[in-house]
Design a protein around this motif. Sequence first.
Motif: not given
Length: 289
Positions: A47-48, A133-141
């Motif tokens: 994972x990231x 947090x990374x999943x939210x930022x990568x799919x922020x749209x």
Amino acid sequence: MDILNAYGTHRQKYLALRSGVTLRVSLLSAIYERVLQLTPEGRAGLTTGSIANLFAIDVQKLYEVTAEGHLLWSAPLSMILVAIALVVVVGPSMAVGIVSLIFFAPVVQRITNKMMEIRKQRVKVTDKRVEIVNAMLQGIKVTKLNNYEAKYIERMNEIRREELALLRKELYVWSTVMAVQFISPVLASAGAFAAYVLSGNLLTTSDAFTALLLFNALRFPINYASRLVGKVAQARESARRIAIFMRREVRTNSNSGDGDVDYRDRKIDNGSIKCNVEDTEQLSKILVV
């Protein structure tokens, strides 16, 4: 003498910190290069958050232990020299205090092992939090369009509460280690003086203050040795995590990239080449058939 002591101490700190920086930079470069070369099988289960922890936490733990790594040999040597001085100056009764100090070593080790078990659990929870947090930022749209902020915040707060509970538990155990560090010299002094008096000796002021001075001299190596035990344990766990990551499968590149390419061995069959006039010198080494 003080000038030589200060020079030697600061020189040692400089060399230790320089070694730590070299180790940290080398590990960061090796991990980053390894990440770019991982195969799909090598990325399985990775994972990231776990990669971010390798950069931010594990490498830092290895860097920190280099600053005090020399205490692995200097602290036991200091303890042995002070123990010999205690026996010579005061007498064999001081062996009771020395044995008391040695008795605290396995106690500190067990407490440190407990702390490492808690840290392993905390690192796993930290990986989950960073991954969210990374999943939210990568799919922020998608997060903004579907109004998923509240759900992400709820998940992050839940993971964070679990992480803080484990961190609080780990710090409680670490405070126990620190308490043992400060209590052990006092108990050792009390036991040594009791054995000295019960053996029929007269405890004079000169003997008492000399023994207290030597026991205080033992405080530094004991405190830092106990502290170093915790840091070494954390560094071992970090090294284990890095070693597991470095054993992941990577792509095998047949083109090593070493040396210059000999364009005289290259041929183009039934091809067309377009170039500018100033590029003709670069194409002079290519044989076209």
